[in-house]
Design a protein around this motif. Sequence first.
Motif, short mmCIF file in Angstrom:
data_model
loop_
_atom_site.label_atom_id
_atom_site.label_comp_id
_atom_site.label_asym_id
_atom_site.label_seq_id
_atom_site.Cartn_x
_atom_site.Cartn_y
_atom_site.Cartn_z
N VAL A 92 0.76 -1.37 -0.15
CA VAL A 92 -0.01 0.74 -0.19
C VAL A 92 0.06 0.90 -0.05
CG1 VAL A 92 -1.40 1.52 1.82
CG2 VAL A 92 -1.99 -1.01 1.19
N MET A 93 2.28 1.04 0.67
CA MET A 93 3.04 2.39 0.73
C MET A 93 3.30 2.27 -0.40
SD MET A 93 1.80 3.55 3.32
CE MET A 93 3.86 4.71 3.47
N ASN A 94 3.92 1.31 -1.09
CA ASN A 94 4.28 2.13 -2.58
C ASN A 94 3.79 2.48 -3.47
OD1 ASN A 94 6.74 0.69 -1.47
ND2 ASN A 94 7.06 -1.13 -2.43
N SER A 98 4.11 5.97 -5.65
CA SER A 98 3.72 6.21 -6.91
C SER A 98 3.08 7.17 -7.23
CB SER A 98 4.21 4.80 -7.31
OG SER A 98 2.82 4.13 -7.45
N LEU A 99 1.88 7.13 -6.32
CA LEU A 99 0.81 7.74 -7.13
C LEU A 99 1.31 9.60 -7.96
CD1 LEU A 99 -2.31 7.55 -4.95
CD2 LEU A 99 -1.59 7.06 -7.61
N GLY A 100 2.43 10.27 -6.37
CA GLY A 100 3.02 11.11 -6.98
C GLY A 100 3.81 11.51 -7.86
#
Length: 142
Positions: A92-94, A98-100
Amino acid sequence: MLKKFLNEFKEFALRGNVMSLAVGLIIGSSFQGVVKSLTDDVLSPIIGLFAGQNFDFLVLSVFGITLRYGAFITSVINFTIMAFVVFMLVRVMNRLMSLGEKKKEPDVPAPLCPYCKTKLHPEATRCPACTSNVVSGDTSAL
């Protein structure tokens, strides 16, 4: 000398990675208690219904030595749950990280010299290996 050492230690200890690690260890150890309780108090008794007893009480006596293999099975279940939860958190953190990020364009393979098949710079007009003339951005000979 001591002041310099203390300043270096303060810089190291207050660096973001060290603080993140400390918070992660504290949360991880707290979470371990929750997972242990889930395994010992919920999952083991449910699985014990099918096995006829709780895993913690499964023992084997060999040459006067008592092997508590049921406790080992419970520890393996604890580890599996912890590993799965950590995997899901990292996943989830990865994804959040990667969204930004901007999606980079796929790498275009370097053009090849039509004669010696050496990789060329996209703006090259002459092959560095065989010195053949090549058109910029194109691998066909002039």
